[in-house]
Design a protein around this motif. Structure first.
Motif, short mmCIF file in Angstrom:
data_model
loop_
_atom_site.label_atom_id
_atom_site.label_comp_id
_atom_site.label_asym_id
_atom_site.label_seq_id
_atom_site.Cartn_x
_atom_site.Cartn_y
_atom_site.Cartn_z
N PHE A 147 0.84 -1.19 0.00
CA PHE A 147 0.00 0.00 0.00
C PHE A 147 0.88 1.24 0.00
O PHE A 147 2.00 1.22 0.52
CB PHE A 147 -0.92 0.01 1.23
CG PHE A 147 -2.01 -1.02 1.18
CD1 PHE A 147 -3.23 -0.73 0.60
CD2 PHE A 147 -1.80 -2.29 1.71
CE1 PHE A 147 -4.23 -1.68 0.54
CE2 PHE A 147 -2.80 -3.24 1.66
CZ PHE A 147 -4.02 -2.95 1.07
N VAL A 148 0.36 2.30 -0.56
CA VAL A 148 1.05 3.59 -0.58
C VAL A 148 0.58 4.39 0.62
O VAL A 148 -0.63 4.54 0.84
CB VAL A 148 0.76 4.36 -1.88
CG1 VAL A 148 1.53 5.67 -1.91
CG2 VAL A 148 1.10 3.51 -3.09
N VAL A 149 1.52 4.89 1.41
CA VAL A 149 1.20 5.58 2.67
C VAL A 149 1.54 7.06 2.56
O VAL A 149 2.64 7.43 2.14
CB VAL A 149 1.99 4.96 3.85
CG1 VAL A 149 1.55 5.59 5.17
CG2 VAL A 149 1.81 3.46 3.88
N ALA A 150 0.60 7.89 2.94
CA ALA A 150 0.83 9.33 3.02
C ALA A 150 0.98 9.72 4.48
O ALA A 150 0.20 9.29 5.33
CB ALA A 150 -0.32 10.10 2.39
N THR A 151 2.00 10.52 4.77
CA THR A 151 2.20 10.99 6.15
C THR A 151 1.79 12.43 6.33
O THR A 151 2.03 13.03 7.36
CB THR A 151 3.69 10.84 6.54
OG1 THR A 151 4.48 11.56 5.60
CG2 THR A 151 4.10 9.38 6.52
N ASP A 152 1.16 13.01 5.31
CA ASP A 152 0.70 14.39 5.38
C ASP A 152 -0.49 14.53 4.45
O ASP A 152 -0.51 13.92 3.38
CB ASP A 152 1.81 15.35 4.96
CG ASP A 152 1.42 16.81 5.18
OD1 ASP A 152 0.73 17.36 4.32
OD2 ASP A 152 1.80 17.37 6.21
N GLY A 153 -1.47 15.33 4.83
CA GLY A 153 -2.66 15.49 4.01
C GLY A 153 -2.36 15.94 2.60
O GLY A 153 -3.07 15.59 1.65
N LEU A 154 -1.31 16.73 2.39
CA LEU A 154 -0.97 17.21 1.06
C LEU A 154 -0.57 16.08 0.13
O LEU A 154 -0.59 16.23 -1.09
CB LEU A 154 0.16 18.24 1.14
CG LEU A 154 -0.19 19.58 1.78
CD1 LEU A 154 1.06 20.44 1.91
CD2 LEU A 154 -1.24 20.31 0.96
N GLN A 155 -0.21 14.94 0.69
CA GLN A 155 0.22 13.84 -0.14
C GLN A 155 -0.95 13.14 -0.83
O GLN A 155 -0.76 12.24 -1.63
CB GLN A 155 1.03 12.85 0.69
CG GLN A 155 2.36 13.44 1.13
CD GLN A 155 3.14 12.54 2.05
OE1 GLN A 155 2.57 11.93 2.94
NE2 GLN A 155 4.43 12.44 1.84
N HIS A 156 -2.17 13.56 -0.54
CA HIS A 156 -3.31 13.06 -1.27
C HIS A 156 -3.38 13.66 -2.67
O HIS A 156 -4.12 13.17 -3.52
CB HIS A 156 -4.62 13.39 -0.53
CG HIS A 156 -4.82 12.56 0.69
ND1 HIS A 156 -4.13 12.79 1.86
CD2 HIS A 156 -5.61 11.48 0.93
CE1 HIS A 156 -4.52 11.91 2.78
NE2 HIS A 156 -5.40 11.11 2.24
N LEU A 157 -2.64 14.73 -2.92
CA LEU A 157 -2.66 15.37 -4.23
C LEU A 157 -2.11 14.41 -5.28
O LEU A 157 -1.11 13.75 -5.06
CB LEU A 157 -1.82 16.65 -4.22
CG LEU A 157 -2.32 17.77 -3.29
CD1 LEU A 157 -1.29 18.91 -3.29
CD2 LEU A 157 -3.67 18.29 -3.74
N GLN A 158 -2.77 14.35 -6.41
CA GLN A 158 -2.32 13.48 -7.48
C GLN A 158 -1.25 14.18 -8.31
O GLN A 158 -1.37 15.36 -8.62
CB GLN A 158 -3.50 13.08 -8.37
CG GLN A 158 -4.58 12.30 -7.63
CD GLN A 158 -4.03 10.99 -7.07
OE1 GLN A 158 -3.39 10.24 -7.80
NE2 GLN A 158 -4.28 10.72 -5.80
#
Length: 305
Positions: A147-158
């Motif tokens: 799975f790809v993990v984001a550690t900051d909300g901004l990492q949801h950006l495509q």
């Protein structure tokens, strides 16, 4: 309560757990033992945030995973997270086994689909974990079983094909390091130095930093405990700007012009009197002690200044 809680209750527990961890870790500064993590309660009842046997915790009352865990690796396995960082600057977390339909993998997939926050317990010592929170699963790479993990909300950006894409990726790498790797490095260093400044023995965790002997942008600047020193903020700043140096034999030196300077008691007693003294705190385990080669690199730079 029923076996499966309403989503609102599940979300309330996640939020309560994150608030509790923020308090118990000094707002993310400190690691916690397994026993300390087990002290969390919700609604007056004990509730396990981390599975002691498995890497993925999916409570029976939940529809999705609550936490993930990375076990501690002892000396000899520096930078255990190297293989987990993708080319996009985001972290990866492996499936449980190779079966995509394993219940724990399904629990992670549900957390991804619901976009709920998870807690990542990263092992920094035997039965000692640095909680990283919140993290989000934002994608699945089936071929790599991860799975790809984001550690900051901004990492949801495509990512896009615009000229800003590379800038975005560099930013995400920096954020990933700041949010995950740097705190893990800090926890490993604090464990090795027993949360004391190596130079003056100050014990107050909020006033301590994990300093790199050789900065992380240097080719030898790995995020390993052997490239780290626990320093109070004053001595960390003095080390970084070349006022204070450390020999490969772990002896403190103060820059010559500073020794001749006349100033207040902080300079006199907090800096100048350290000249020629050995480090006051050295890790008990030889494998955790500063790497002499890295000390030599920094010391030569200090002498040149």
């Amino acid at each position: 309560m029923p076996d499966v809680w309403p989503e609102a209750t599940q979300d309330a527990l996640r939020a309560a757990a994150i608030r509790w961890l923020a308090v118990r870790t000094n707002d993310g500064l400190d690691a916690l033992t397994s026993e300390e993590i087990a002290e969390f309660t919700f609604g007056g009842q004990g509730f396990r945030l981390m599975d002691p046997q498995r890497g993925i915790r999916k409570p029976r009352q939940f529809t999705a995973a609550l936490s993930i865990r990375t076990t501690y690796r002892p000396a000899g396995a520096d930078r255990p997270y190297d293989d987990d960082l993708g080319p996009d600057g985001l972290v990866r977390y492996k499936w449980r086994g190779g079966d995509p339909d394993h219940p724990e993998n399904r629990a992670l997939r549900e957390a991804m689909l619901r976009r709920v926050p998870l807690i990542w317990f990263w092992g920094v010592g035997p039965a000692l974990y640095k909680p990283v929170y919140p993290v989000y699963l934002i994608g699945e790479e089936v071929a790599q079983q991860q799975f790809v993990v984001a550690t900051d909300g901004l990492q949801h950006l495509q990512a896009t094909e615009s000229p800003m894409e590379e800038v975005l990726r560099r930013y995400l790498r920096q954020e990933t390091y700041r949010r995950l790797h740097q705190p893990v490095f800090r926890s490993m260093v604090m464990r090795a130095y027993e949360s004391r400044c190596a130079v003056c023995q100050l014990r107050h965790s909020p006033l301590l930093d994990a300093a790199h002997i050789v900065e992380d942008r240097h080719e030898r600047g790995i995020a390993s405990v052997r490239n780290g020193l626990a320093l109070c903020k004053i001595h960390h700043a003095a080390y970084d700007v070349g006022i204070l140096g450390l020999t490969p034999e772990l002896r403190v030196e103060v820059r010559a012009d500073i020794l001749g300077e006349v100033d207040g008691p902080l300079l006199e007693h907090g800096i100048k009197k350290l000249h020629g003294r050995p480090l006051m705190v050295v890790p008990r385990r030889r494998a955790d002690r500063p790497d002499p080669e890295l000390l030599q690199i920094h010391y030569e730079r200090f002498r040149a200044s």
